[in-house]
Design an enzyme around this catalytic site. Sequence first.
Site, PDB file in Angstrom:
ATOM      1  N   HIS A  52       0.829  -1.208   0.000  1.00 49.65           N
ATOM      2  CA  HIS A  52       0.000   0.000   0.000  1.00 49.65           C
ATOM      3  C   HIS A  52       0.870   1.267   0.000  1.00 49.65           C
ATOM      4  O   HIS A  52       0.665   2.187  -0.793  1.00 49.65           O
ATOM      5  CB  HIS A  52      -0.913  -0.025   1.222  1.00 49.65           C
ATOM      6  CG  HIS A  52      -1.910   1.098   1.270  1.00 49.65           C
ATOM      7  ND1 HIS A  52      -3.242   0.917   1.001  1.00 49.65           N
ATOM      8  CD2 HIS A  52      -1.753   2.424   1.540  1.00 49.65           C
ATOM      9  CE1 HIS A  52      -3.865   2.071   1.094  1.00 49.65           C
ATOM     10  NE2 HIS A  52      -2.995   3.010   1.444  1.00 49.65           N
ATOM     11  N   LYS A  96       3.372   5.960  -7.369  1.00 48.49           N
ATOM     12  CA  LYS A  96       2.458   6.789  -8.166  1.00 48.49           C
ATOM     13  C   LYS A  96       2.874   8.253  -8.104  1.00 48.49           C
ATOM     14  O   LYS A  96       2.909   8.940  -9.129  1.00 48.49           O
ATOM     15  CB  LYS A  96       1.006   6.621  -7.677  1.00 48.49           C
ATOM     16  CG  LYS A  96       0.358   5.329  -8.127  1.00 48.49           C
ATOM     17  CD  LYS A  96      -1.137   5.323  -7.844  1.00 48.49           C
ATOM     18  CE  LYS A  96      -1.418   5.325  -6.352  1.00 48.49           C
ATOM     19  NZ  LYS A  96      -2.856   5.288  -6.025  1.00 48.49           N
TER      20      LYS A  96
END
Length: 421
Positions: free
Chosen positions: A248, A255
């Site tokens: 996560h 990103k």
Amino acid sequence: MRLAGTIFTNVTKMLDFYSQFNPSPLSIKQFIDFGLNACERKSYLFLRKELPVRLANIMKEIALLPENLLRMPSVGLVNQWYERSFEEIIQFEKMEPEPTVLTQFCQRLVHIRNRHADVVQTMAQGVLELKESHEVDTGTENSIQYFLDRFYMSRISIRMLINQHTLLFGEQLGAKQASLNGIGNGGRHIGSIDPACDIAAVVRDAYENARFLCDRYYLASPELELLQNGVPSGRPMPVVYVPSHLYHMLFELFKNAMRAVMESHEGSPPPIQVNLVLGREDVSVKMSDRGGGIPRSVTDLLFKYMYSTAPQPSKSDSHTVPLAGYGYGLPISRLYARYFHGDLVLMSCEGYGTDAVIYLKALSNEANELLPIFNRTSSKFYRPVPQIADWSGSLNTATISQCKNKDKNKDNMSPSVSHTL
Ligand code: P4A
């Protein structure tokens, strides 16, 4: 309907009762020992008290939220979910751990986990509703930041407990065997914990998935340079950790890094470097990009819920803005790191690029849950007093309020292992 009054007072009483107890933080080592040795009965007896305690502690804090936030429809909805789940769990208070009860308990936990699946999104919606209907002052903003860190941390911890129990004991058909065998993972998982979690593999996995989104949007993507102790290495680096938590955090950081790199380069994008270092106390995962960086004043804002709250791109837009960075990616990633007494920090050099470091505890007996505790000290943060400057310059600058939040984040959480230095 006739009973509504009785139920109300009863649940209120139970809330008062359970909120008097402090949550019991577990270490990763304890989760593992428990998973290997404990039986379902023992797990049941622990959870039927610990879950209401953790729920009650955070529900008491929900009640202290600024009134205009509490009145937002989405916040009311979340509050209702918590009330319902609390009621459903305390029904087991006096039930003996017979096989039928154990099965029912497992099913109840799964049901509760599903009910709370959209809590993060719904709470974000509540904050958005507040922003759109009210002027939010700095005091309120700080209270909300303080609350959401504690609220989401509580949620992470409750889901961890539920996941461990249901993975180890749920779904009859040898669930314990299946989770211990961890299909496709070398048979070593204990619930959601991998005692030999290969950080390098999780890095590559998160990179590939972020790269997929990046390629689709920018038609190109930066390469990954994976190092260990500063030199290239194909060897695995095993730690005792929850792979999904690490994934996560890394996916979020990839990103961001890819977006920054792609937005700042026309030609071939410079690679993203990830350096894995195993120390005696810390495992450090440093991600460095040459995406142009951000000013120091913005670094702190990236961890603020109020700042990150923007209308969600509509479902039909979502395929065109895959790296948009909407939502609570960074603040929640930092909570995942802090949950087992690690951390996530950003260090940016504006004009060059950003370093993000994930710190994990190298020793599983030092990786204790960091849990919010409801008490009189925590409640004072919900009644912010007017601040008087004791440094020159505006009190409202991002830097100063972030400093205060840093202190606050450390207060009223379960104590960490003390180190003798
Ligand atoms: N430069 N550096 C980063 C960003 C920019 C960055 C950025 C413009 C800002 C916001 C965002 C995504 C990227 C980075 C790595 C990070 C964080 C920020 O971990 O290169 O979306 C919220």
